[in-house]
Structure formats: C-alpha cells, structure tokens
Write a protein that holds these residues in place. Sequence first.
Motif, PDB file in Angstrom:
ATOM      1  N   GLU A 265       0.854  -1.185   0.000  1.00 47.47           N
ATOM      2  CA  GLU A 265       0.000   0.000   0.000  1.00 47.47           C
ATOM      3  C   GLU A 265       0.886   1.230   0.000  1.00 47.47           C
ATOM      4  O   GLU A 265       1.903   1.272   0.693  1.00 47.47           O
ATOM      5  CB  GLU A 265      -0.905   0.018   1.229  1.00 47.47           C
ATOM      6  N   LEU A 266       0.495   2.233  -0.758  1.00 49.14           N
ATOM      7  CA  LEU A 266       1.279   3.458  -0.832  1.00 49.14           C
ATOM      8  C   LEU A 266       0.344   4.626  -1.107  1.00 49.14           C
ATOM      9  O   LEU A 266      -0.503   4.550  -1.991  1.00 49.14           O
ATOM     10  CB  LEU A 266       2.325   3.345  -1.946  1.00 49.14           C
ATOM     11  N   GLU A 267       0.507   5.675  -0.316  1.00 43.58           N
ATOM     12  CA  GLU A 267      -0.274   6.892  -0.496  1.00 43.58           C
ATOM     13  C   GLU A 267       0.650   8.030  -0.906  1.00 43.58           C
ATOM     14  O   GLU A 267       1.857   7.999  -0.645  1.00 43.58           O
ATOM     15  CB  GLU A 267      -1.014   7.255   0.797  1.00 43.58           C
ATOM     16  N   LYS A 268       0.094   9.039  -1.517  1.00 47.74           N
ATOM     17  CA  LYS A 268       0.868  10.203  -1.934  1.00 47.74           C
ATOM     18  C   LYS A 268       1.571  10.818  -0.726  1.00 47.74           C
ATOM     19  O   LYS A 268       0.962  11.034   0.321  1.00 47.74           O
ATOM     20  CB  LYS A 268      -0.042  11.246  -2.591  1.00 47.74           C
ATOM     21  N   GLY A 269       2.872  11.037  -0.863  1.00 46.70           N
ATOM     22  CA  GLY A 269       3.650  11.627   0.214  1.00 46.70           C
ATOM     23  C   GLY A 269       4.305  10.632   1.144  1.00 46.70           C
ATOM     24  O   GLY A 269       5.119  11.023   1.986  1.00 46.70           O
ATOM     25  N   ASP A 270       3.976   9.335   1.013  1.00 42.90           N
ATOM     26  CA  ASP A 270       4.635   8.320   1.833  1.00 42.90           C
ATOM     27  C   ASP A 270       6.133   8.281   1.520  1.00 42.90           C
ATOM     28  O   ASP A 270       6.562   8.572   0.393  1.00 42.90           O
ATOM     29  CB  ASP A 270       4.042   6.930   1.569  1.00 42.90           C
ATOM     30  N   ILE A 271       6.925   7.881   2.508  1.00 41.36           N
ATOM     31  CA  ILE A 271       8.375   7.828   2.347  1.00 41.36           C
ATOM     32  C   ILE A 271       8.823   6.429   1.943  1.00 41.36           C
ATOM     33  O   ILE A 271       8.467   5.438   2.583  1.00 41.36           O
ATOM     34  CB  ILE A 271       9.088   8.248   3.644  1.00 41.36           C
ATOM     35  N   VAL A 272       9.607   6.383   0.876  1.00 44.87           N
ATOM     36  CA  VAL A 272      10.246   5.148   0.423  1.00 44.87           C
ATOM     37  C   VAL A 272      11.751   5.380   0.456  1.00 44.87           C
ATOM     38  O   VAL A 272      12.232   6.436   0.035  1.00 44.87           O
ATOM     39  CB  VAL A 272       9.805   4.772  -1.004  1.00 44.87           C
ATOM     40  N   VAL A 273      12.499   4.398   0.963  1.00 46.26           N
ATOM     41  CA  VAL A 273      13.954   4.484   0.957  1.00 46.26           C
ATOM     42  C   VAL A 273      14.493   3.361   0.078  1.00 46.26           C
ATOM     43  O   VAL A 273      14.208   2.188   0.315  1.00 46.26           O
ATOM     44  CB  VAL A 273      14.538   4.394   2.370  1.00 46.26           C
ATOM     45  N   ASP A 274      15.243   3.747  -0.942  1.00 51.30           N
ATOM     46  CA  ASP A 274      15.787   2.816  -1.917  1.00 51.30           C
ATOM     47  C   ASP A 274      17.294   2.714  -1.697  1.00 51.30           C
ATOM     48  O   ASP A 274      18.063   3.557  -2.159  1.00 51.30           O
ATOM     49  CB  ASP A 274      15.470   3.323  -3.330  1.00 51.30           C
ATOM     50  N   CYS A 275      17.718   1.677  -0.987  1.00 51.62           N
ATOM     51  CA  CYS A 275      19.145   1.461  -0.713  1.00 51.62           C
ATOM     52  C   CYS A 275      19.736   0.580  -1.801  1.00 51.62           C
ATOM     53  O   CYS A 275      19.377  -0.585  -1.924  1.00 51.62           O
ATOM     54  CB  CYS A 275      19.333   0.803   0.649  1.00 51.62           C
ATOM     55  N   GLY A 276      20.625   1.147  -2.575  1.00 48.09           N
ATOM     56  CA  GLY A 276      21.143   0.475  -3.756  1.00 48.09           C
ATOM     57  C   GLY A 276      20.239   0.786  -4.929  1.00 48.09           C
ATOM     58  O   GLY A 276      19.739  -0.100  -5.620  1.00 48.09           O
TER      59      GLY A 276
END
Length: 201
Positions: free
Chosen positions: A16-27
């Motif tokens: 689930e993902l809403e506008k403004g949610d934080i995602v951290v992409d390591c690599g």
Amino acid sequence: MNYKFSLANGSTFDFELEKGDIVVDCGANIGIFTDLFQKLGAVVYAFEPNPYAFSVLNERFDKNNSVILKKQAVSTSKRKGIQKFFFHKEHEKNKIEYSQGSSLLSEKPNVNEEDYVDVEVIDFSEFVNNLDGNIKILKIDIEGAEVELVHDLIDKNLIQNIPYVFVETHDLKISDLREETDRLRKRIKENNLNNIRLDWI
C-alpha cells in the motif's frame, strides 16, 4: 492505494502506498524502482554509491522534488566513514551495465579487489532515527551487505515498524554469507517479522 508488481524471478509484491509516503531505496543503481515509487506519489530517498550509476540517477531526478539523491553507501556504525567500494570485474566493458555488481565487500566473487573507489558510508540506523517522518517502504539491495544491516536495524528496533521491507540476499553467490543469512531468516521467523521479505532478487 493497493499495488502489486512482479519481478523477473516470479516473486510478487503487494503493498500500500499513499501520496507523500516515504520510500527508501538502498542500492538505487540507475533508479528503476526509485522511478516506480516516485510515479506512485512517494517521496523517495535514493542511496547509490557507485559514481557511474549515480550520474544516471542525477540526470534523471536532479530536478525532481520527490526524489532525494544520496551519493552514499549504507551500512552500520562499524563501516561508517570512507570505505573502499569495489567495482565489478567487467566494469571497464560497460561502467553503467556492470555498476550493479559493485560492492563494499571485497570477497564478493565478481568484484576486482584492485579496482575500487573511496565512498562515504553512513550508519543507516542514524539516518532512520533522524528522518523526519516514518518509512513506508524500505528496499535494500546492497550487493552482499544486506544481512549485517538488517540485523543492526532489528537490534535497534528500527525495522519492526516499517510496513514493507524488501531485501535481496546474496548467500547463493557468496558462500561466506550463508550461515549468517540462515541465522537472519531464523531470527525473522522467530520474531514474527512478517514485514521483511528476503526474496527481492
């Protein structure tokens, strides 16, 4: 919003993902998943220490306010500081294509111990603690250094409240990681950490 996507190995990921949610992409490499998540409305922190991959990231997202670029490697306090970052053995053939195989681990079979660049390594737990907001999705694909990092995040009670954690493991390619990866799998199961998936491949 509910989403589902599949990887080449057949793994299916629901989240689930809403506008403004934080995602951290390591690599983050050249930003395939950074792009996916920012298009879904997330604010993405994209960590990539390989200078050639980062140059592509910078070209793609430098003017994108939803993507915060970090030319850094992520690890624990043990590795914090300036460290050697080893390039893939085929690096000179195509610096972008083979940027995916570069690693902080010199024992990784497909890297060249004599071909490296110095990079900044951060204590990722410090980053999480200081982040203004809660992480919704954490993706960790850091070429063999994942297990140590996930153990550290569990130790510090930082990963338990992240709803979705997708991790690529490298124990099939790096024999030295097998025992510790098995221990991590057992720890995840014993602690009912159902938010952590170790099959991001």
